[in-house]
Design a protein around this motif. Structure first.
Motif, PDB file in Angstrom:
ATOM      1  N   GLU A 124       0.886  -1.200  -0.154  1.00  0.00           N
ATOM      2  CA  GLU A 124      -0.184  -0.027   0.030  1.00  0.00           C
ATOM      3  C   GLU A 124       0.866   1.359  -0.025  1.00  0.00           C
ATOM      4  O   GLU A 124       1.980   1.383   0.761  1.00  0.00           O
ATOM      5  CB  GLU A 124      -1.031  -0.060   1.202  1.00  0.00           C
ATOM      6  CG  GLU A 124      -2.001   1.073   1.210  1.00  0.00           C
ATOM      7  CD  GLU A 124      -3.014   1.150   2.724  1.00  0.00           C
ATOM      8  OE1 GLU A 124      -3.899   1.703   2.579  1.00  0.00           O
ATOM      9  OE2 GLU A 124      -2.329   0.335   3.595  1.00  0.00           O
ATOM     10  N   ALA A 126      -0.245   4.616   1.254  1.00  0.00           N
ATOM     11  CA  ALA A 126      -1.631   5.138   1.995  1.00  0.00           C
ATOM     12  C   ALA A 126      -1.893   6.608   1.772  1.00  0.00           C
ATOM     13  O   ALA A 126      -3.015   6.831   1.667  1.00  0.00           O
ATOM     14  CB  ALA A 126      -1.213   5.018   3.544  1.00  0.00           C
ATOM     15  N   ASP A 127      -0.729   7.241   1.271  1.00  0.00           N
ATOM     16  CA  ASP A 127      -1.066   8.549   0.837  1.00  0.00           C
ATOM     17  C   ASP A 127      -0.170   9.196  -0.288  1.00  0.00           C
ATOM     18  O   ASP A 127       0.981   8.973  -0.070  1.00  0.00           O
ATOM     19  CB  ASP A 127      -1.003   9.359   2.089  1.00  0.00           C
ATOM     20  CG  ASP A 127      -1.385  10.765   1.860  1.00  0.00           C
ATOM     21  OD1 ASP A 127      -1.985  11.400   0.902  1.00  0.00           O
ATOM     22  OD2 ASP A 127      -1.538  11.611   3.144  1.00  0.00           O
ATOM     23  N   HIS A 163      -8.041   4.616  -2.560  1.00  0.00           N
ATOM     24  CA  HIS A 163      -8.357   5.252  -1.451  1.00  0.00           C
ATOM     25  C   HIS A 163      -9.105   6.741  -2.070  1.00  0.00           C
ATOM     26  O   HIS A 163      -8.312   7.256  -2.544  1.00  0.00           O
ATOM     27  CB  HIS A 163      -7.424   5.507  -0.410  1.00  0.00           C
ATOM     28  CG  HIS A 163      -6.747   4.236   0.216  1.00  0.00           C
ATOM     29  ND1 HIS A 163      -7.595   3.167   0.566  1.00  0.00           N
ATOM     30  CD2 HIS A 163      -5.497   3.811   0.185  1.00  0.00           C
ATOM     31  CE1 HIS A 163      -6.850   2.134   1.005  1.00  0.00           C
ATOM     32  NE2 HIS A 163      -5.541   2.533   1.010  1.00  0.00           N
ATOM     33  N   GLY A 211      -4.605   7.441  -2.360  1.00  0.00           N
ATOM     34  CA  GLY A 211      -3.846   6.467  -2.019  1.00  0.00           C
ATOM     35  C   GLY A 211      -4.110   4.940  -3.077  1.00  0.00           C
ATOM     36  O   GLY A 211      -5.105   5.117  -3.559  1.00  0.00           O
ATOM     37  N   LYS A 213      -3.832   0.327  -2.839  1.00  0.00           N
ATOM     38  CA  LYS A 213      -3.541  -0.680  -2.228  1.00  0.00           C
ATOM     39  C   LYS A 213      -3.567  -1.860  -3.002  1.00  0.00           C
ATOM     40  O   LYS A 213      -4.667  -2.079  -3.814  1.00  0.00           O
ATOM     41  CB  LYS A 213      -4.228  -1.040  -0.975  1.00  0.00           C
ATOM     42  CG  LYS A 213      -3.896  -2.407  -0.078  1.00  0.00           C
ATOM     43  CD  LYS A 213      -4.341  -2.329   1.265  1.00  0.00           C
ATOM     44  CE  LYS A 213      -6.049  -2.693   1.122  1.00  0.00           C
ATOM     45  NZ  LYS A 213      -6.469  -3.156   2.541  1.00  0.00           N
TER      46      LYS A 213
END
Length: 361
Positions: A124, A126-127, A163, A211, A213
């Motif tokens: 991942e 995440a950001d 995300h 983001g 994943k």
């Protein structure tokens, strides 16, 4: 009186330029008797303007694929292992041996994920740092390369999650996209902003993707080794005019001056040496000006090409062309060559004809 003389001088020069087309030998004698750089300078200005015109026509029909990350050896998401996270027990590292080879966009590394005695692995970012627009006015594809070195069978399930705002997500089932052929990379290009994505809730919006994943699952535990490379959001095509603005025309103008001056000097030098070899008297300045007048054919060629380029179809330059990845580049570029084959043939014929006429003069 001075203004009238200047105007008259310009008229005479322009007349001589036109005379090159229908009585070249006579006008060249007149030019040598009264040499002036004004004629070639007028031709240079017209040539530059026509080159700008040609560039505008071509640029208005050319569309270059934009990517995030921006390319040019900067696929930053698959060059920095520290950008990724995974579950405890998974080792993340840069692999500088096995990666996608290309002249641009892809750097000389991929991201490697290793896990022992696992049946599930995720990876991942995440950001991204800045949200990515995958709405109608943004990127409409996400692409990446995946290689599964172990286990030696296909995962029972695999997914790509994007995300969005808060904890909201878009999920795409990529199980059928993954084939574990030893030594082969899986090249995935998935739609973004549309297609078979499942949305977690109404908070997920395509204009704000924050983001990403990946998740792979097998039926039994084993050693897992996966490589990721070439992760890009893409599919947003823009013309050079949109990308570079006014600077595009400034660059075109500068680049137009050099070939004109080069051909002028080259032809003058060739003619000078030839005449000297024939043991005839020759003075450089009148010869250079006469050759400069003959370059009116180069200007005519440039203007003619504006008309030819007006019939160009829209041309799209995808990432495969820009990156120069062996095997992919040749296929993608051949599509473009096939599309412009007729225009290229006409351009070549005009160029050859003009060059013959210049030498004849």
């Amino acid at each position: 009186m001075k203004v009238e003389n200047i105007a008259e001088n310009y008229v005479l020069v322009i007349r001589d330029l036109l005379r090159v087309l229908y009585e070249p030998h006579k006008v060249f004698k007149d030019i040598i008797k009264n040499p002036s750089y004004l004629g070639p300078m007028i031709l240079l200005i017209i040539f530059v303007l026509s080159q700008i015109g040609s560039s505008y026509v071509v640029a208005s029909r050319s569309f270059v694929e934009q990517t995030l990350p921006i390319g040019d050896l900067d696929d930053e998401w698959t060059t920095n292992a520290l950008a990724w996270t995974s579950a405890p027990g998974v080792t993340i590292s840069n692999n500088t041996v096995d990666f996608i080879n290309s002249t641009l966009y892809y750097d000389t590394t991929s991201i490697e994920f290793d896990g022992i005695d696992l049946n599930l692995i995720n990876m991942e970012i995440a950001d991204f740092g800045n949200s990515i627009n995958c709405g109608p006015q943004g990127f409409n594809n996400v692409s990446l390369r995946i290689k599964i070195n172990s286990p030696n069978n296909n995962p029972t399930s695999a997914s790509l999650t994007l995300h969005s705002l808060g904890d909201s997500t878009f999920v795409y089932d990529i199980t059928d996209e993954i084939e574990n052929n030893p030594g082969d990379w899986n090249n995935l290009t998935l739609p973004a902003g549309f297609g078979d994505w499942s949305r977690s809730d109404s908070g997920a919006v395509w204009e704000n993707i924050t983001g990403l994943k990946l998740e792979f699952e097998w039926s039994t535990n084993s050693t897992i080794n996966i490589l990721i490379d070439g992760l890009f959001f893409r599919g947003d095509y823009r013309s050079p005019l949109e990308i570079f603005g006014v600077s595009y025309f400034a660059t075109t103008a500068i680049n137009a001056v050099a070939p004109f001056l080069f051909q002028w000097l080259l032809l003058t030098g060739f003619m000078y040496l030839l005449i000297k070899w024939l043991k005839s008297e020759i003075v450089w300045r009148p010869l250079m000006i006469a050759v400069g007048f003959s370059l009116i054919m180069l200007v005519i060629q440039s203007i003619a090409l504006i008309v030819v380029y007006a019939y160009l179809p829209d041309i799209y330059y995808p990432l495969e062309v820009l990156a120069g990845t062996p095997g992919e580049f040749e296929v993608a570029y051949q599509i473009i060559l096939d599309k412009i084959a007729t225009i290229s043939g006409i351009q070549t014929a005009i160029t050859l004809a003009i060059n013959v006429l210049v030498i004849h003069f």
